[in-house]
Design a protein around this motif. Structure first.
Motif, PDB file in Angstrom:
ATOM      1  N   GLY A  21      -3.085  -3.645  -5.456  1.00  0.00           N
ATOM      2  CA  GLY A  21      -2.062  -4.578  -5.571  1.00  0.00           C
ATOM      3  C   GLY A  21      -2.493  -5.745  -4.529  1.00  0.00           C
ATOM      4  O   GLY A  21      -2.467  -5.700  -3.430  1.00  0.00           O
ATOM      5  N   GLY A  22      -2.264  -7.015  -4.872  1.00  0.00           N
ATOM      6  CA  GLY A  22      -2.267  -8.282  -4.183  1.00  0.00           C
ATOM      7  C   GLY A  22      -3.331  -9.088  -4.325  1.00  0.00           C
ATOM      8  O   GLY A  22      -3.307 -10.226  -3.180  1.00  0.00           O
ATOM      9  N   THR A  23      -4.168  -9.175  -5.175  1.00  0.00           N
ATOM     10  CA  THR A  23      -5.351 -10.040  -5.433  1.00  0.00           C
ATOM     11  C   THR A  23      -4.761 -11.534  -5.185  1.00  0.00           C
ATOM     12  O   THR A  23      -3.723 -11.771  -6.115  1.00  0.00           O
ATOM     13  N   GLY A  24      -5.343 -12.319  -4.692  1.00  0.00           N
ATOM     14  CA  GLY A  24      -4.799 -13.766  -4.361  1.00  0.00           C
ATOM     15  C   GLY A  24      -4.163 -13.808  -2.931  1.00  0.00           C
ATOM     16  O   GLY A  24      -4.215 -15.214  -2.600  1.00  0.00           O
ATOM     17  N   LEU A  25      -3.897 -12.955  -2.438  1.00  0.00           N
ATOM     18  CA  LEU A  25      -3.328 -12.881  -1.215  1.00  0.00           C
ATOM     19  C   LEU A  25      -4.092 -12.151   0.123  1.00  0.00           C
ATOM     20  O   LEU A  25      -3.831 -12.107   1.009  1.00  0.00           O
ATOM     21  N   LEU A  26      -5.302 -11.611  -0.628  1.00  0.00           N
ATOM     22  CA  LEU A  26      -6.047 -10.726   0.126  1.00  0.00           C
ATOM     23  C   LEU A  26      -7.412 -11.510   0.436  1.00  0.00           C
ATOM     24  O   LEU A  26      -8.302 -11.141  -0.173  1.00  0.00           O
ATOM     25  N   LYS A  27      -7.331 -12.386   1.288  1.00  0.00           N
ATOM     26  CA  LYS A  27      -8.535 -13.469   1.541  1.00  0.00           C
ATOM     27  C   LYS A  27      -9.753 -12.763   1.709  1.00  0.00           C
ATOM     28  O   LYS A  27     -10.858 -13.215   1.146  1.00  0.00           O
ATOM     29  N   ALA A  28      -9.866 -11.572   2.506  1.00  0.00           N
ATOM     30  CA  ALA A  28     -10.958 -10.984   2.930  1.00  0.00           C
ATOM     31  C   ALA A  28     -11.485  -9.842   1.942  1.00  0.00           C
ATOM     32  O   ALA A  28     -12.708  -9.496   2.141  1.00  0.00           O
ATOM     33  N   PHE A  29     -10.581  -9.566   1.140  1.00  0.00           N
ATOM     34  CA  PHE A  29     -10.775  -8.687   0.208  1.00  0.00           C
ATOM     35  C   PHE A  29     -10.867  -8.969  -1.242  1.00  0.00           C
ATOM     36  O   PHE A  29     -11.591  -8.201  -2.217  1.00  0.00           O
ATOM     37  N   ASP A  30     -10.443 -10.174  -1.486  1.00  0.00           N
ATOM     38  CA  ASP A  30     -10.503 -10.824  -2.735  1.00  0.00           C
ATOM     39  C   ASP A  30     -12.093 -10.990  -3.225  1.00  0.00           C
ATOM     40  O   ASP A  30     -12.740 -11.404  -2.296  1.00  0.00           O
ATOM     41  N   GLY A  31     -12.154 -10.814  -4.416  1.00  0.00           N
ATOM     42  CA  GLY A  31     -13.586 -11.458  -5.038  1.00  0.00           C
ATOM     43  C   GLY A  31     -14.486 -10.118  -5.008  1.00  0.00           C
ATOM     44  O   GLY A  31     -14.322  -8.966  -5.543  1.00  0.00           O
ATOM     45  N   GLU A  32     -15.740 -10.448  -4.310  1.00  0.00           N
ATOM     46  CA  GLU A  32     -16.974  -9.189  -4.345  1.00  0.00           C
ATOM     47  C   GLU A  32     -16.343  -8.162  -3.890  1.00  0.00           C
ATOM     48  O   GLU A  32     -16.525  -6.918  -4.238  1.00  0.00           O
ATOM     49  N   PRO A  33     -15.586  -8.079  -2.719  1.00  0.00           N
ATOM     50  CA  PRO A  33     -15.143  -6.712  -2.205  1.00  0.00           C
ATOM     51  C   PRO A  33     -14.377  -5.907  -3.217  1.00  0.00           C
ATOM     52  O   PRO A  33     -14.408  -4.824  -3.106  1.00  0.00           O
ATOM     53  N   THR A  34     -13.593  -6.743  -3.931  1.00  0.00           N
ATOM     54  CA  THR A  34     -12.553  -5.863  -4.720  1.00  0.00           C
ATOM     55  C   THR A  34     -13.296  -5.316  -5.709  1.00  0.00           C
ATOM     56  O   THR A  34     -13.002  -4.060  -6.057  1.00  0.00           O
ATOM     57  N   LEU A  35     -14.323  -6.245  -6.460  1.00  0.00           N
ATOM     58  CA  LEU A  35     -15.094  -5.722  -7.117  1.00  0.00           C
ATOM     59  C   LEU A  35     -16.013  -4.490  -6.881  1.00  0.00           C
ATOM     60  O   LEU A  35     -15.692  -3.428  -7.855  1.00  0.00           O
ATOM     61  N   ALA A  36     -16.501  -4.458  -5.822  1.00  0.00           N
ATOM     62  CA  ALA A  36     -17.390  -3.268  -5.281  1.00  0.00           C
ATOM     63  C   ALA A  36     -16.496  -2.174  -5.241  1.00  0.00           C
ATOM     64  O   ALA A  36     -16.988  -0.955  -5.959  1.00  0.00           O
ATOM     65  N   PHE A  37     -15.276  -2.026  -4.848  1.00  0.00           N
ATOM     66  CA  PHE A  37     -14.337  -1.138  -4.596  1.00  0.00           C
ATOM     67  C   PHE A  37     -13.665  -0.355  -6.152  1.00  0.00           C
ATOM     68  O   PHE A  37     -13.841   0.741  -6.140  1.00  0.00           O
TER      69      PHE A  37
END
Length: 317
Positions: A139-155
């Motif tokens: 939850g929170g994509t868009g406000l998770l600057k360090a996690f958004d993008g490739e880190p979220t995709l990998a996870f």
């Protein structure tokens, strides 16, 4: 076998709410209101908290600052029975926090400090613990600057590789957010945005067309919350359906979407059909809307089941 029912990963924030607020007083003067609360909130935080209230064994995976706001959030979550060993403390920013002056009709404009949420991320070494649950909620994509993008995709790829069920929600979505979300869609089993956010991201209008957009991009089950109009579900199998909202006197809409996600997660954990999950989730959201903050009047699984069975719903338009 996983140790937890759900791992709630991402946006965690402290909400400071007051109601009813009709104006900001002039100068340094004061108005008097009925209630002020501080609550655990956020698209991951509130969802995890509500899952715990409803009886699920819940792990929280997030980040707070090294301050008294972080102390409060950790103490409250632990008080609800949430496991918090994966809530990292980071002194580079204050704990994410929001001031919410709640209007008499339940609407709540927000004054927000992004803070620690922007620092949250996960290393591959953290995956095993973060995925130690049957259901993984992001939850929170868009406000998770360090996690958004490739880190979220990998996870989320790792979650699916581990055989986990994935649920997903976001916050303050806009047309730019869809570029962060599109790569994730094939790995999302249950996508649970509000209709407003989903329309913003898809560029389409109407629940049917919006849900089809996300399913065409890989989502298994599209579940769109419609506020007072209920919910629209386009499932992986079977025909789409709508369910009405419960007919209640709304006090505060803060956390209703987060609590709806929690209701879906609880239903899935019990092996219910998706229609029953959505009915229960609507009752969870109604319980939250009856009070101030992300837990509102949510008390227990049994109390919510009673509401689901006995409360009246609105007429379907």
């Amino acid at each position: 076998m996983p140790s937890f029912d759900v791992s709630s990963v991402g946006f965690l924030v402290l909400d400071i709410l007051g109601r009813p607020v009709t104006r900001i007083p002039d100068g340094g003067r004061a108005d008097y209101i009925d209630e002020i609360r501080m609550t655990v909130a956020g698209t991951a935080g509130a969802t995890g908290m509500d899952c715990a209230i409803l009886g699920l064994k819940t792990r929280m995976v997030s980040c707070v600052g090294e301050d008294e706001l972080g102390d409060f959030l950790l103490a409250k979550m632990q008080g609800y029975g949430m496991e918090t060993s994966m809530v990292r403390r980071d002194g580079r920013a204050q704990t994410s926090a929001t001031i919410l002056p709640v209007r008499p009709n339940g609407e709540r404009p927000a004054l927000h400090v992004p803070g620690s949420a922007a620092l949250f991320s996960l290393e591959e070494a953290d995956y095993a613990a973060a995925l130690d649950a049957d259901i993984v909620h992001i939850g929170g994509t868009g406000l998770l600057k360090a996690f958004d993008g490739e880190p979220t995709l990998a996870f989320i790829k790792a979650a699916k590789a581990a055989g986990r069920t994935t649920t997903f929600d976001l916050i303050q979505a806009n047309p730019e957010t869809v570029e962060l979300v599109k790569p994730l869609l094939p790995y999302i089993d249950y996508f649970i945005p509000s209709i407003e956010e989903a329309e913003e991201m898809s560029g389409r209008k109407g629940a049917e067309d919006v849900a089809r957009f996300f399913k065409d991009h890989g989502v298994k089950n599209a579940i769109l919350t419609l506020g007072g109009a209920g919910v629209y579900v386009d499932p992986a199998t079977g025909d789409p359906f709508r369910l009405p909202a419960y007919d209640i006197d709304v006090v505060d809409t803060t956390g209703c979407g987060d609590s709806f996600s929690a209701g879906i997660i609880v239903g899935l954990s019990k092996g219910w059909e998706l229609r029953e999950c959505a009915r229960f989730a609507s009752a969870v959201a109604a319980k939250v809307a009856l009070g101030l903050g992300s837990d509102g009047k949510l008390a227990s699984f049994e109390d919510t089941i009673d509401a689901m069975k006995n409360w009246s719903t609105k007429e379907v338009a």
